[in-house]
Design an enzyme around this catalytic site. Structure first.
Site, PDB file in Angstrom:
ATOM      1  N   ASN A 197       0.946  -1.250  -0.042  1.00 34.61           N
ATOM      2  CA  ASN A 197      -0.036   0.085  -0.009  1.00 34.61           C
ATOM      3  C   ASN A 197       0.941   1.443  -0.107  1.00 34.61           C
ATOM      4  OD1 ASN A 197      -2.339  -1.579   0.241  1.00 34.61           O
ATOM      5  ND2 ASN A 197      -2.349  -1.661   2.463  1.00 34.61           N
ATOM      6  N   HIS A 247     -14.503  -0.820   6.117  1.00 36.06           N
ATOM      7  CA  HIS A 247     -13.337  -1.598   6.560  1.00 36.06           C
ATOM      8  C   HIS A 247     -13.638  -2.291   7.982  1.00 36.06           C
ATOM      9  CE1 HIS A 247      -9.239  -1.616   8.427  1.00 36.06           C
ATOM     10  NE2 HIS A 247      -8.906  -2.201   7.015  1.00 36.06           N
ATOM     11  N   GLU A 283     -15.964   5.050   2.825  1.00 35.44           N
ATOM     12  CA  GLU A 283     -14.657   5.483   2.622  1.00 35.44           C
ATOM     13  C   GLU A 283     -14.489   6.103   1.298  1.00 35.44           C
ATOM     14  OE1 GLU A 283     -12.422   1.677   2.635  1.00 35.44           O
ATOM     15  OE2 GLU A 283     -13.737   0.729   4.340  1.00 35.44           O
ATOM     16  N   SER A 328     -11.088  -0.335   0.099  1.00 30.96           N
ATOM     17  CA  SER A 328      -9.952  -1.089   0.107  1.00 30.96           C
ATOM     18  C   SER A 328      -9.869  -2.345  -0.640  1.00 30.96           C
ATOM     19  CB  SER A 328      -9.328  -1.235   1.542  1.00 30.96           C
ATOM     20  OG  SER A 328     -10.354  -2.109   2.361  1.00 30.96           O
ATOM     21  N   ASP A 356     -13.732   8.060   5.787  1.00 34.14           N
ATOM     22  CA  ASP A 356     -12.245   7.160   6.110  1.00 34.14           C
ATOM     23  C   ASP A 356     -11.545   7.004   4.704  1.00 34.14           C
ATOM     24  OD1 ASP A 356     -10.007   5.198   6.161  1.00 34.14           O
ATOM     25  OD2 ASP A 356     -11.077   3.955   7.481  1.00 34.14           O
ATOM     26  N   HIS A 376      -7.204   5.126   1.464  1.00 31.52           N
ATOM     27  CA  HIS A 376      -6.598   4.906   0.177  1.00 31.52           C
ATOM     28  C   HIS A 376      -6.548   5.972  -0.609  1.00 31.52           C
ATOM     29  CE1 HIS A 376      -6.009   0.573   1.248  1.00 31.52           C
ATOM     30  NE2 HIS A 376      -7.161   0.743   1.828  1.00 31.52           N
ATOM     31  N   LYS A 420      -0.414   3.935   4.301  1.00 29.70           N
ATOM     32  CA  LYS A 420      -0.652   3.859   2.784  1.00 29.70           C
ATOM     33  C   LYS A 420       0.248   4.650   2.093  1.00 29.70           C
ATOM     34  CE  LYS A 420      -3.954   1.097   4.170  1.00 29.70           C
ATOM     35  NZ  LYS A 420      -4.892   0.973   5.434  1.00 29.70           N
TER      36      LYS A 420
HETATM   37  C1  LIG Z   1      -5.690   0.422   6.336  1.00 29.32           C
HETATM   38  C2  LIG Z   1      -6.972   0.838   6.722  1.00 29.32           C
HETATM   39  C3  LIG Z   1      -7.394   1.150   8.039  1.00 29.32           C
HETATM   40  C4  LIG Z   1      -6.524   0.853   9.214  1.00 29.32           C
HETATM   41  O1  LIG Z   1      -5.415   1.777   9.125  1.00 29.32           O
HETATM   42  P1  LIG Z   1      -4.131   1.359  10.039  1.00 29.32           P
HETATM   43  O2  LIG Z   1      -3.397   2.664  10.265  1.00 29.32           O
HETATM   44  O3  LIG Z   1      -3.385   0.447   9.291  1.00 29.32           O
HETATM   45  O4  LIG Z   1      -4.675   0.825  11.383  1.00 29.32           O
HETATM   46  C5  LIG Z   1      -8.568   1.834   8.136  1.00 29.32           C
HETATM   47  N1  LIG Z   1      -9.442   2.050   7.301  1.00 29.32           N
HETATM   48  C6  LIG Z   1      -9.277   1.594   6.138  1.00 29.32           C
HETATM   49  C7  LIG Z   1     -10.093   1.734   4.969  1.00 29.32           C
HETATM   50  C8  LIG Z   1      -7.876   1.038   5.766  1.00 29.32           C
HETATM   51  O5  LIG Z   1      -7.730   0.584   4.490  1.00 29.32           O
END
Ligand SMILES: *Cc1c(COP(=O)(O)O)cnc(C)c1O
Length: 349
Positions: free
Chosen positions: A13, A99, A141, A145, A170, A173, A202
């Site tokens: 990522n 997620h 999101e 993901s 969130d 990505h 990421k």
């Molecule tokens: C990777 C991810 C997370 C978690 O983030 P970390 O910092 O790895 O704990 C949360 N939400 C989404 C959509 C993700 O892809």
């Protein structure tokens, strides 16, 4: 490297290749010289210093919010927000494919949880129109993901506003790779959620997360978010590295352009494969294989040729949609992508 063997990595990522950026590495080293390797405690005690503050201010300025609060991970940030901003009389309305860190927190919340069909604004609206005493929190999101598709954020923001709900996005990505100066999915679609979560595992190439929000929400979180109060703060040296990573992300469009070119090259080359390519325009390019065993076999075949791609199976994705989750980064060369395509076409024969 995995078990002493080198692989060409199509599972990372680290979309912009920033984990290997010389200036970012040296910022982390210099930060460690100044502050040591750890923060020494919770931010509420002595774990928070000017390195954290500087990075928070930089983030708030970049993304156009009054405040930014650092968290140790995106997982912790999502858990903290949902716990802090929902109570029994409330309703959480979340995209079905959200997620695990979001859905798990929502399940632990005393609020009602309803899931809307993936990226389906009508389904969201129908749920929002059901009577409720408390507040509604809409969760989605920026870029998903496992599918790599983008949420219709403008339409989601509109129906959320109409229902007087709060919107939480969130953008794990999308941040760094989409939008003007890498400001993410929300900037790209001109949307300003009440709560924006960005993560640094990421495109920032490291780890950690931040919540962007209003002054009053930030003050509330500082008082009540258990993930901030009862957890060791991010090492200040990491905040230094992230701050330098942000400068690179803001100023250096070439990495985003390189990533876009790699996405285009892969998609053009993959058109005739027997597996379904999703409509994703992002770094996440899943190839849907269908059943579990063929997906696992395909990943193993690629591995024999020195290519690392992860097979993702249910329950992480819906039944019957086992896939190779291929991720592209700015660090891949044309030759790397051609090698992946060649291995896929050979495996298909
Ligand atoms: C990777 C991810 C997370 C978690 O983030 P970390 O910092 O790895 O704990 C949360 N939400 C989404 C959509 C993700 O892809």
């Amino acid at each position: 490297m995995q078990n002493g063997t080198r692989y060409l990595n199509f599972s990372s990522n680290d979309y912009l290749g920033i984990s290997q950026h010389a200036q970012v590495i040296s910022a982390w080293q210099q930060g460690a010289e100044i502050y040591g390797v750890g923060s020494g405690g919770s931010g509420h005690v002595t774990g928070y210093n000017e390195a954290h503050q500087l990075f928070e201010e930089q983030l708030a300025d970049w993304l156009g919010y009054p405040r930014a609060l650092l968290f140790i991970s995106g997982f912790a940030a999502n858990q903290a927000l949902i716990a802090a901003f929902t109570e029994k009389s409330d309703r959480i309305v979340a995209d079905k494919l959200s997620h695990a860190s979001l859905l798990e927190a929502a399940m632990h919340s005393p609020a009602q949880l309803r899931r809307f069909a993936h990226n389906d604004v009508d389904s969201l609206q129908t749920l929002l129109e059901q009577p409720i005493d408390g507040q509604q929190l809409v969760i989605t999101e920026g870029v998903f993901s496992m599918d790599g598709d983008a949420a219709p954020l403008a339409e989601i923001a509109q129906v959320t506003r109409h229902a007087q709900g709060l919107l939480m996005v969130d953008d794990a990505h999308g941040i760094g790779v989409m939008g003007n100066q890498g400001r993410g999915s929300c900037d790209h679609l001109q949307v300003k959620p009440d709560l924006l979560v960005v993560t640094f595992g990421k495109a920032f190439g490291a780890s950690g997360a931040a919540v962007l929000c209003s002054e009053s929400m930030a003050d509330y979180l500082l008082q009540f978010a258990r993930h901030l109060i009862y957890s060791t703060a991010m090492p200040p040296a990491q905040a230094c590295a992230l701050s330098t990573a942000l400068n690179v992300i803001r100023r250096d469009d070439s990495r985003r352009l390189m990533l876009q070119a790699n996405i285009a090259r892969f998609r053009a080359g993959a058109q005739s494969l027997p597996w379904q390519l999703m409509s994703s325009q992002t770094a996440i390019q899943p190839l849907i294989v269908g059943e579990n065993q063929p997906a696992v076999n395909l990943a193993a075949t690629l591995r024999e040729r020195g290519i690392w791609v992860t097979a993702i199976r249910p329950p992480t994705v819906p039944p019957g949609t086992a896939r190779l989750r291929i991720t592209l980064t700015a660090s891949h060369t044309d030759a790397d992508i051609d090698m992946l395509l060649e291995a896929l076409y050979d495996a298909a024969r």
